[in-house]
Every structure is written in structure tokens, then in C-alpha cells.
Design a protein around this motif. Structure first.
Motif, mmCIF file in Angstrom:
data_model
loop_
_atom_site.group_PDB
_atom_site.id
_atom_site.type_symbol
_atom_site.label_atom_id
_atom_site.label_comp_id
_atom_site.label_asym_id
_atom_site.label_seq_id
_atom_site.Cartn_x
_atom_site.Cartn_y
_atom_site.Cartn_z
ATOM 1 N N TRP A 184 45.973 50.833 36.663
ATOM 2 C CA TRP A 184 45.163 50.346 35.555
ATOM 3 C C TRP A 184 46.085 49.927 34.429
ATOM 4 C CZ3 TRP A 184 40.541 48.558 35.008
ATOM 5 C CH2 TRP A 184 39.989 48.413 33.734
ATOM 6 N N ARG A 237 42.839 41.611 27.790
ATOM 7 C CA ARG A 237 41.682 41.692 28.694
ATOM 8 C C ARG A 237 41.915 40.862 29.953
ATOM 9 N NH1 ARG A 237 38.582 38.497 30.734
ATOM 10 N NH2 ARG A 237 39.201 36.843 29.323
ATOM 11 N N TRP A 238 42.392 39.632 29.776
ATOM 12 C CA TRP A 238 42.682 38.743 30.905
ATOM 13 C C TRP A 238 43.718 39.377 31.834
ATOM 14 C CZ3 TRP A 238 47.534 36.447 31.635
ATOM 15 C CH2 TRP A 238 47.617 35.552 32.700
ATOM 16 N N LYS A 258 45.770 30.125 32.179
ATOM 17 C CA LYS A 258 44.741 30.580 31.225
ATOM 18 C C LYS A 258 45.330 30.904 29.853
ATOM 19 C CE LYS A 258 40.455 31.752 30.369
ATOM 20 N NZ LYS A 258 39.471 30.706 30.129
ATOM 21 N N GLU A 307 42.048 39.105 23.863
ATOM 22 C CA GLU A 307 41.627 38.367 25.064
ATOM 23 C C GLU A 307 42.759 38.263 26.080
ATOM 24 O OE1 GLU A 307 38.684 37.283 26.263
ATOM 25 O OE2 GLU A 307 37.860 38.373 24.574
ATOM 26 N N GLN A 338 44.394 42.580 32.147
ATOM 27 C CA GLN A 338 43.767 43.721 32.832
ATOM 28 C C GLN A 338 43.059 43.245 34.103
ATOM 29 O OE1 GLN A 338 41.199 45.327 29.770
ATOM 30 N NE2 GLN A 338 42.436 47.192 29.648
ATOM 31 N N LYS A 339 42.336 42.157 33.980
ATOM 32 C CA LYS A 339 41.597 41.616 35.124
ATOM 33 C C LYS A 339 42.550 41.198 36.240
ATOM 34 C CE LYS A 339 37.941 38.295 36.125
ATOM 35 N NZ LYS A 339 37.064 37.262 35.555
ATOM 36 N N GLN A 340 43.655 40.541 35.893
ATOM 37 C CA GLN A 340 44.646 40.134 36.895
ATOM 38 C C GLN A 340 45.226 41.357 37.612
ATOM 39 O OE1 GLN A 340 44.932 36.810 37.544
ATOM 40 N NE2 GLN A 340 43.333 36.795 35.973
ATOM 41 N N CYS A 341 45.564 42.365 36.836
ATOM 42 C CA CYS A 341 46.146 43.580 37.425
ATOM 43 C C CYS A 341 45.143 44.292 38.331
ATOM 44 C CB CYS A 341 46.652 44.526 36.333
ATOM 45 S SG CYS A 341 48.115 43.902 35.475
ATOM 46 N N MET A 342 43.873 44.337 37.928
ATOM 47 C CA MET A 342 42.849 44.976 38.772
ATOM 48 C C MET A 342 42.740 44.280 40.121
ATOM 49 S SD MET A 342 39.789 45.762 36.038
ATOM 50 C CE MET A 342 38.578 45.897 37.319
ATOM 51 N N GLN A 343 42.831 42.950 40.124
ATOM 52 C CA GLN A 343 42.706 42.191 41.363
ATOM 53 C C GLN A 343 43.910 42.382 42.281
ATOM 54 O OE1 GLN A 343 42.123 38.177 39.979
ATOM 55 N NE2 GLN A 343 39.971 38.521 39.491
#
Length: 194
Positions: free
Chosen positions: A67, A53-54, A188, A50, A56-61
């Protein structure tokens, strides 16, 4: 007269032998070769996954042209004699296309490790890998230390060491310097600490 290396300084095997061993290992075993020593990387638990995954989401934004690749094998250390499988590797999209199991680390923006509670892996994450990643010229190394509830950011690699190391307790903001270039709010991580 040159001194003879002590047994702890000599590699257990050459890189080619390690790559063959790693290639033939069962899928449930993840091997690394850091400072001439073979290490077994523990299989991550749900909280570990998790966190990745969290992140990854921060980096995408914040870094949309890159990636965060999980578990990508990298050639690290001086003259690429080490092999590591970071929990995450931030690199431009399609950077690893055609590179195979152990990719060159030259264009990597950041490596990420999340501690696992396994003492051998934790020593590698905290002590050995920063030197290996710095020697490979990786600009930023992010260590998420679940044991101490701290986030470490290593940056400015020079001479096989990171010149700058900062840490922040879970819940604070930590700056991921260029080429990553954003402030990471770690609130988080409190949810994933155990």
C-alpha cells in the motif's frame, strides 16, 4: 586533533527534542528533521493530492500486496537520526501496525515525494532526502518534479547514496525497479503539472 564541525554541520537539536517538537506541533504544521535541520513541509494543494491518489491507484494495480501510505513518518539517514514524512511510502500491508509516529524504514519498498513549489522543501526533496533515504537502505525513491515536469527514479542505495538515478519527462514511461517492479506510464502527470 579532530576538526570542530561548522555551525552548518551541527544538528539544530537532538532527535528526541525534534520528536517532542513535532508531536506538539499544530495539525496544520508538518515537520521533518533531515541532516540535523528542522524543516516545515508545506501543506499540499489539490494537484499534489491528486498525484498521490493517482500513484496509489497505480501501485494497487501493480503491487497488490503493498500500500502507498501517505505522510507516514519514517526514521531515515545514517543510524536513523533523521525523521521524514514522505508524500508516500510504499510498504507491505500492515507494515506500520504498532510502529507509532516514526516508523523503522527497513521494510519500506519505495518513498515518494512530489515537489510543492516551496524552495526549502524542494531543496530537501531534490538534494537532502535522496541521501537520507539511501542511507536508510530504502530501495527506490520516486521524485515527481512538478516544476521541471520530470520524474526521477533513484535506486541501488549504497554507502548513503543512490548509485542509479534516471529521469523521464512527464508523458514517458519510467521503470520502477525491484522490489517495486513495474513500468510507470507518466502521461497522466501532464494533467496535474501545475
Amino acid at each position: 586533533m579532530t576538526p570542530t564541525p561548522s555551525p552548518t554541520d551541527r544538528p539544530q537539536m537532538c532527535v528526541d527534542e525534534f520528536e517532542q517538537l513535532a508531536h506538539n506541533a499544530p495539525e496544520s504544521v508538518r515537520l521533518e528533521f533531515i541532516k540535523g535541520k528542522v524543516g516545515v513541509k508545506p501543506v499540499p494543494n489539490g494537484n499534489h493530492g491528486e498525484i498521490v491518489r493517482w500513484l496509489q491507484k497505480q501501485c494497487m494495480q501493480h503491487v497488490p500486496d503493498a500500500w502507498l501510505y501517505p505522510e507516514q513518518g519514517l526514521k531515515v539517514e545514517r543510524y536513523r537520526k533523521g525523521r521524514a514524512r514522505p508524500d508516500g511510502v510504499l510498504a507491505p500491508e500492515e507494515y506500520f501496525l504498532g510502529q507509532g509516529e516514526w516508523a523503522d524504514s527497513e521494510g519500506v519498498l519505495m518513498t515518494v515525494e512530489v515537489t510543492s513549489g516551496d524552495s526549502d522543501a524542494d531543496v530537501r526533496d531534490r538534494l537532502d532526502k535522496p541521501d537520507g533515504y539511501a542511507a536508510a537502505g530504502i530501495p527506490v525513491y520516486l521524485l515527481i518534479d512538478r516544476d521541471d515536469h520530470l520524474v526521477y527514479v533513484f535506486s541501488e542505495p549504497e554507502g548513503g547514496k543512490y548509485r542509479n538515478v534516471v529521469n523521464q519527462p512527464f508523458g514517458g514511461k519510467v521503470e520502477l525497479p525491484a522490489p517495486v517492479g513495474f513500468a510507470l506510464d507518466t502521461e497522466k502527470l501532464k494533467d496535474f503539472a501545475d
